[in-house]
Every structure is written in C-alpha cells, then in structure tokens.
Design an enzyme around this catalytic site. Sequence first.
Site, PDB file in Angstrom:
ATOM      1  N   SER A   1       0.786  -1.241   0.000  1.00 55.12           N
ATOM      2  CA  SER A   1       0.000   0.000   0.000  1.00 55.12           C
ATOM      3  C   SER A   1       0.812   1.283   0.000  1.00 55.12           C
ATOM      4  O   SER A   1       0.225   2.370  -0.130  1.00 55.12           O
ATOM      5  CB  SER A   1      -0.954   0.018   1.203  1.00 55.12           C
ATOM      6  OG  SER A   1      -2.104  -0.754   0.921  1.00 55.12           O
TER       7      SER A   1
ATOM      8  N   LYS B   1       0.255   3.855  -2.706  1.00 58.13           N
ATOM      9  CA  LYS B   1      -0.706   4.952  -2.645  1.00 58.13           C
ATOM     10  C   LYS B   1      -0.028   6.316  -2.513  1.00 58.13           C
ATOM     11  O   LYS B   1      -0.678   7.353  -2.741  1.00 58.13           O
ATOM     12  CB  LYS B   1      -1.678   4.718  -1.495  1.00 58.13           C
ATOM     13  CG  LYS B   1      -2.551   3.472  -1.689  1.00 58.13           C
ATOM     14  CD  LYS B   1      -3.519   3.290  -0.537  1.00 58.13           C
ATOM     15  CE  LYS B   1      -4.481   2.140  -0.796  1.00 58.13           C
ATOM     16  NZ  LYS B   1      -4.022   0.850  -0.256  1.00 58.13           N
TER      17      LYS B   1
ATOM     18  N   SER C   1      -6.161   3.575   4.322  1.00 58.89           N
ATOM     19  CA  SER C   1      -5.644   2.714   3.251  1.00 58.89           C
ATOM     20  C   SER C   1      -6.753   2.106   2.400  1.00 58.89           C
ATOM     21  O   SER C   1      -6.670   0.953   1.960  1.00 58.89           O
ATOM     22  CB  SER C   1      -4.772   1.588   3.839  1.00 58.89           C
ATOM     23  OG  SER C   1      -3.850   1.124   2.886  1.00 58.89           O
TER      24      SER C   1
END
Length: 421
Positions: A84, A87, A139
């Site tokens: 993640s 991102k 997230s």
Amino acid sequence: MRLWSIIFAALVLLLTFPIDQERLLASAASAAAERQAEETAGQNGREPVPEPANIASESAILIDQESGLVLFAKNAFARMYPASITKIVTAIVAIETSELDETVTVSKEARNEDGTRVYLSEGEQKTMEQMLYAMMLNSGNDAATAIAEHIDGSKALFAERMNEFVRDVVGVHDSNFVNPSGLPDENHYTTAYDMAQIARYAMRNETFRTIVSTVRMPWDGLEWKSTLINHNRLLTSYEGATGIKNGYTRAAGNTLASSATRGDKSLIGVVLKAPSSNQAYKDMTALFDYGFAAFQSNTLFAKGETYTEEEGDTTREWVAQQPIRVLARSGDQPHMSVDSQGQVMVENDFGPQKVGQLEPVKTQVHAMRSEEAAAMPETEKEAATSSPYAIWMPAAGIVVAAAAVWAAAKRRKRNRDTSDF
C-alpha cells in the site's frame, strides 16, 4: 659585539619581511587550528555513531529529505513489492492533476475492490480531498480505485500515468505500477531507493504533507460512519514523525515509508519486506535514531550565493536560487563539487550524488591576450617566492652587507687612530 647586533637586526628585518610574514602567520594559524581540533576531539571523546546493525527488513534506506542524499542503504536497489505504499504515488499524482473540491463518483468496480476499504457505496459521491484522506489514513483500496477512475477512466490508464510520473517528474527508473492501490501483481514493483525519492518529492507538497501527518478525522459515509485513524503508528510513537504510509500483503510482507523532522534535520526512510509489522516500525525507528544522532546539517550555498569557475579563456558563474543544505556525519565536511552544468554534487560512502542545482548567471569568454608574456614573469615570481632561498638569500645579503659596513668602519677608525699619533 656590534657585528652580532647587526646580524640580529638583519634577522629581525627578515622576519618582518611582508611576504614571509604572511607565510608565517598562515603557518601559525594552521598549526593552531590543528591543535584546537585535537583538543576538541580529546575533550569530546566521542566515537562515531555506528550504522544500525540489525535491520531485519530485506530492503531498507535512509535519505536526507532536503537533499535526497543517501545516508544508509541495505539492498536499496532490489526490486520488491510495495503493497500500500503505492498509494504515495496515487496521492501525489491526484493532487497535482485535480482540484481538491472535485466530485468523485464511486463506480461498481471501486465499490467491490479487494483488500482494505472504507466501504464506499456504488454511486456515492465524495470530494477528491475526502477520497485522499480515506486512501492515505485508512488505506482504502476502494478510494484509490475511485480516484484513478475519476482521473483517467480506468485503473490501467491511471497506472500508465503513475509510471510516466515517477520516471519523467520524480526521475526514478526502477519501478513499475499496474494499479493505484498496491494489490499484488508480479509486474507491480519498486525499490527502496525509488520509493524514498518518490516520498521525498511528495513531501514537498503542502497538501500531501497535511494529509499524511493527520492522525484521525471523522468519516461520514453512506455505508460506514466512523473515524479514520492513520495506520502509520510512528505518528503517535516517534518524536518528530511527520508521515507517511505503511502497507502489507502476503507477497510484499510489511512495508513502510516514513518521515521525521527534528530541528534542522529531516529524514525519509523506507523498509520493504519486514517480517512483521512490529519489526518494520522497529527498523524505521533504528534508522531515524541513527540519522538524527550521526549527522549534522551543512549549508553548501546560501540563497543568492554565487559560484564562479574559470576554464581557459572562459569564466562561468552560477547562483543558488534557494539555500542548498546537506547532511553529513557530525564533524565531517561534505565532499562537494560543482559540475559544468551547475549541478552540486556530494560524495559519501554511497558515491557521488546530486544534492542541488545552481542557476547560470553568465558565461564570459575573455579576449585573446599574450598568455605567455603575462604568465612567465608571474610563474617565475611564484617560483621565487615559494623557494626557501627566497627567504634566506635576502637575509644572507643583509648580513654580508652589514659585515662589510662594520669592517669598513673598523678600518676607518684604525686609520684615524694611526694619524692622530
């Protein structure tokens, strides 16, 4: 006795000779500086701070946030899955290509996205700013997909934009992204070095910094009403932490990109494939502790300071539009150079690295002149003044002349004495 007085006077005259006095003063100053450095080292009695020795993550890096200079690296150029922390790219691309008050409408695909979500409903509408908070704090993969589709119509097209951005804007070349959230794919990879430079670029943006440093915010969704809590635990456990993002998938392991500032030092660290979440934070803490303890900030160029270089008949001049500072080990001076393009380079244990850019002011080509005629006397002069004979030959001449004067005076006195009888 008079002869020795004359000789002594000649030696005093020698020591007050202007050129030699400058040399003696410079020598004395240098010796004093060396003694001061030795005394300071003895008083401090400090050993250099050792590098972290027990970083368990498979890949890790620590950089100076201001200059980008690498301060620590472990397998920093190995290709790894980012999870993640992908991102970070999605967020900075969205911030730079859209307005925060734009309305983002959630598609069916975004509603049903895999992994961590903020439970967006199909057809639900949020501002781009709200989507960014949902993606970076909680997230939310559904928010990441909604952002990508809003900007480019599909995740695939947005991934192309991501790759162009990191290559052409950030300037890193060993990453490839195929989705906006970091879900596993064998063609979705990065390196600790690339991700640190991407994070450094993103942290220059005020909106990005505000989002990733936010610990919590209320969330009022159609399906989920709650409080978004930033998953980056360092924000509440490490003094000076300012962001950025953590991640996890089974393929990637635990990943973490983080930033921290104390005083005039700002750091960015990245760890990839840590064996556990706790270990990722432990490794990052060790990196930050090392960076803050072992390094000090050095100003290479103040704002408006110029740098001039002469090469043959050409003089080039550059100016620093902004201060250029760099972290170096405490007590060390950075090994700096400026290349022909005005790039400011610093070399440390990880090789030469660009840490700043000077802007050209002027390039002047001098008119042709008789270099040989002008240079030869100067060269001879330099050679003469640098030779030990340049110091002692005048003294010898003075002594010989003084002795001759004294002898002549002695003879005259003897002659006068003889004539009186």
